[in-house]
Design an enzyme around this catalytic site. Sequence first.
Site, PDB file in Angstrom:
ATOM      1  N   CYS A 337       0.743  -1.325   0.154  1.00 41.40           N
ATOM      2  CA  CYS A 337      -0.062   0.212   0.171  1.00 41.40           C
ATOM      3  C   CYS A 337       0.743   1.342  -0.180  1.00 41.40           C
ATOM      4  CB  CYS A 337      -0.961   0.028   1.188  1.00 41.40           C
ATOM      5  SG  CYS A 337      -0.700  -1.220   2.567  1.00 41.40           S
ATOM      6  N   ARG A 366       7.187 -10.782   4.997  1.00 41.31           N
ATOM      7  CA  ARG A 366       6.734 -10.683   6.488  1.00 41.31           C
ATOM      8  C   ARG A 366       7.523 -11.604   7.248  1.00 41.31           C
ATOM      9  NH1 ARG A 366       0.299  -9.665   5.676  1.00 41.31           N
ATOM     10  NH2 ARG A 366       0.431  -8.014   3.981  1.00 41.31           N
ATOM     11  N   GLN A 384       1.126 -10.659  -3.512  1.00 38.78           N
ATOM     12  CA  GLN A 384      -0.142 -10.332  -3.146  1.00 38.78           C
ATOM     13  C   GLN A 384      -0.725  -9.929  -4.594  1.00 38.78           C
ATOM     14  OE1 GLN A 384       0.172  -7.677  -0.021  1.00 38.78           O
ATOM     15  NE2 GLN A 384      -1.175  -8.943   1.141  1.00 38.78           N
ATOM     16  N   ASP A 386      -2.527  -7.381  -5.455  1.00 34.49           N
ATOM     17  CA  ASP A 386      -3.020  -6.243  -4.159  1.00 34.49           C
ATOM     18  C   ASP A 386      -3.305  -5.108  -5.220  1.00 34.49           C
ATOM     19  OD1 ASP A 386      -3.266  -5.106  -2.078  1.00 34.49           O
ATOM     20  OD2 ASP A 386      -1.190  -4.919  -1.543  1.00 34.49           O
ATOM     21  N   HIS A 388      -5.156  -0.830  -4.785  1.00 35.43           N
ATOM     22  CA  HIS A 388      -5.849  -0.045  -3.910  1.00 35.43           C
ATOM     23  C   HIS A 388      -6.525   0.902  -4.880  1.00 35.43           C
ATOM     24  CE1 HIS A 388      -2.329  -1.768  -1.542  1.00 35.43           C
ATOM     25  NE2 HIS A 388      -3.154  -1.445  -0.474  1.00 35.43           N
ATOM     26  N   LYS A 472     -14.291  -4.083   6.788  1.00 38.55           N
ATOM     27  CA  LYS A 472     -13.765  -5.007   5.586  1.00 38.55           C
ATOM     28  C   LYS A 472     -14.912  -6.132   5.328  1.00 38.55           C
ATOM     29  CE  LYS A 472     -11.329  -8.200   8.744  1.00 38.55           C
ATOM     30  NZ  LYS A 472     -10.154  -9.194   8.718  1.00 38.55           N
ATOM     31  N   HIS A 518      -8.171  -1.416   0.424  1.00 36.53           N
ATOM     32  CA  HIS A 518      -7.338  -2.401   0.006  1.00 36.53           C
ATOM     33  C   HIS A 518      -8.084  -3.369  -0.470  1.00 36.53           C
ATOM     34  CE1 HIS A 518      -4.187  -0.795   2.772  1.00 36.53           C
ATOM     35  NE2 HIS A 518      -5.069  -0.229   3.573  1.00 36.53           N
TER      36      HIS A 518
END
Length: 646
Positions: A337, A366, A384, A386, A388, A472, A518
């Site tokens: 992000c 991570r 990911q 991913d 945004h 979420k 997200h």
Amino acid sequence: MSDIQITLPDGSTKSVPAGSTPIDVAKSISPRLADDALVARVNGDLYDLGRPIEADAKLEILTPRSNDPDALFVYRHSTAHLLAAAVMELYPETKLGVGPPIDNGFYYDFQRATPFTPEDLEKIEKRMWELQAKALPYARIMTEKNDGLSKYKEDWMKCELIQEKADATFSEYTLGPHFIDFCRGPHLPSTGKIKAFKLLSVAGAHWKGNEKNPALQRIYGTAWFNKKDLDAYLAKLEEAKKRDHRKLGQELDLFSIQELAGPGLIFFHPKGGRVRKILEDWMRDQYLARGYALVYTPHVMRRDLWKTSGHANFYSENMFTPMELDDAEYQLKPMNCPGHILIYRDKLRSYRDLPVRLGELGTVYRYERSGTMHGLLRVRGFTQDDAHIFCTPEQIESEVVNCLEFAIDVLKTYGFDSYEAEVSTWDGGASGKYDGSADQWQLAENALKRAVESLNIVAKVMPDEAAFYGPKIDMKLVDAIGRKWQLSTVQFDFTLPRRFGLEYIAEDGKAHQPLMVHRALYGSVERFFGILVEHYAGAFPVWLAPVQAVVMPITDRQLEYAQTVAKKLDDAGVRVHLDDRKEKVNLKIREAQLQKVPYMLVVGDREAAEGTVAVRNRKHGDQGAKPVAQFIADLQALVESKAVTE
RNA sequence: GCUGGUGUAGCUCAGCAGGUAGAGCAUCUGACUUGUAAUCAGAAGGUCGUCGGUUCGAUUCCGACCGCCAGCUCCA
């Protein structure tokens, strides 16, 4: 003694003396019901069959045939007590923790100096059956709190529980002469009602789940109303073992984890890489088709960025430690992000530009604690899908709808027919642990709920389960053998736009803060890949299969023909392998079957003469001969439709 | 990270009350030219996870570490 009115599930009523028990009522209805009865539901509360009813009530007698989850829970809870009773007989020095029912079974936590061995489990299970055969009653006793505390003074965990949870008078249940347990109940009338169970494993656990507390030994078991259900469950466990993506990943040569490189870091081998490319290409194409822009962001960035985003603070224990470079600290990205935010912020945005949708297959790192890694499902480096979305308040609902439609498309495309959704909301601001204003939360939560409604998705609302930075919605899929997997997530974020001072110029000519969403649909490509392996048990549908067809000449007389066949397939975009070894077809077929290749194309003199291939399908066997062009066309149709059957 | 288990050839596993290891499959070589789930023979392959200790001697016993497995905790 006065009578009370008992209302039965069929609406009829029965008049019985006050203080009658559910089993009394059951006997008056039918001996068989009384015989089958496990537990009762009185005005919605579960009651022991022997517990008196004092006033008018609705009564339901639960039996194995009721197919009632509560009845199964009580049954499993009682099996947990049976386990504890057996342990106390065999190992009287053991201290008791808690023993609740869980999905598919139960566990009980014990504290004991020596660990339970698999042989101990066998012994315990044998003793459990002995106690079962005696049909021991589960007897409910009411005790004063003070008496209770002295009674359990040997069992410090029970004392702690009584201190915390017990009313002035509380219930206990005995089972045989050696076992009494502080327990709310209810329980079965006797151990004789327990017909099918099995102890499965022993594992470590901590008192109250807190790792600072003493370590306990937890014995897991499974329990069912009858042997058939038990066997079916054990078969399902076996099936799950066969589908284990770690095992299949090695057998099918899809991926590996290398000790020399470190745990939780995935190596995709050529075959796994071939499948992964399809997943990634599909996703990138979808991004472009759905109005997302594709971006790429760096894997390491200055620590200052992570300070601005807040990750260096609240997420630091999950991040790889910083590295020094030119007097500055850099850190591997745990999330995409902030990178996307920097791209958004790189120029002044107008409301006319919104929504801005930035997507990336971004690899993040991570730090996961050493005991937590699991194949592809829990790793330290993963990618990911991913994106945004930066938008105005007016746009959020349609953006959420788009995300959910996209997520459902992912599920359908990959052959998942059933799924569940959960909307996680805040606590209304009571605790102060959530970031963002009440207006923002309301706007976002309403948008999520309306989006779910407009798409006719059944969603469970989970109060106080939101992330601290926003509400979420999560999607869970159900796989081929009924297991649930968390997959897509769509999350609002009220924190990052503020931290980075994001703006757009609205129609009023003033700067406003955009809303940020997200969303990840595969979640992690590695994890999704693992889920697919388990769902399909390694037999990927044709459009995903790393090798779609193997050409097998019977003798080297047909080698040349086999080569032309393989070339034709390759030219047509079929993922084909030519097995030109000097081996028997039987062997070639066996190996291709074990590799779960969808099509085996046997070519002998007949096929060479006729320009055909003898098609064998991995599931349906010999399909007879087909012209090569026909086979290609048929296969292409399967790929085109992304068929899950062949 | 914690509790328990575990680590022998590329894979699956056997073995060792302490005297430096064995099978099947895979690999390589040779023979067999074979029609829908394993052709035969031979060869090669291991510092028995790593480091340290005990011992005349350790793969075997002890310790630490690393990995893996089942859980706990945490989570995409």
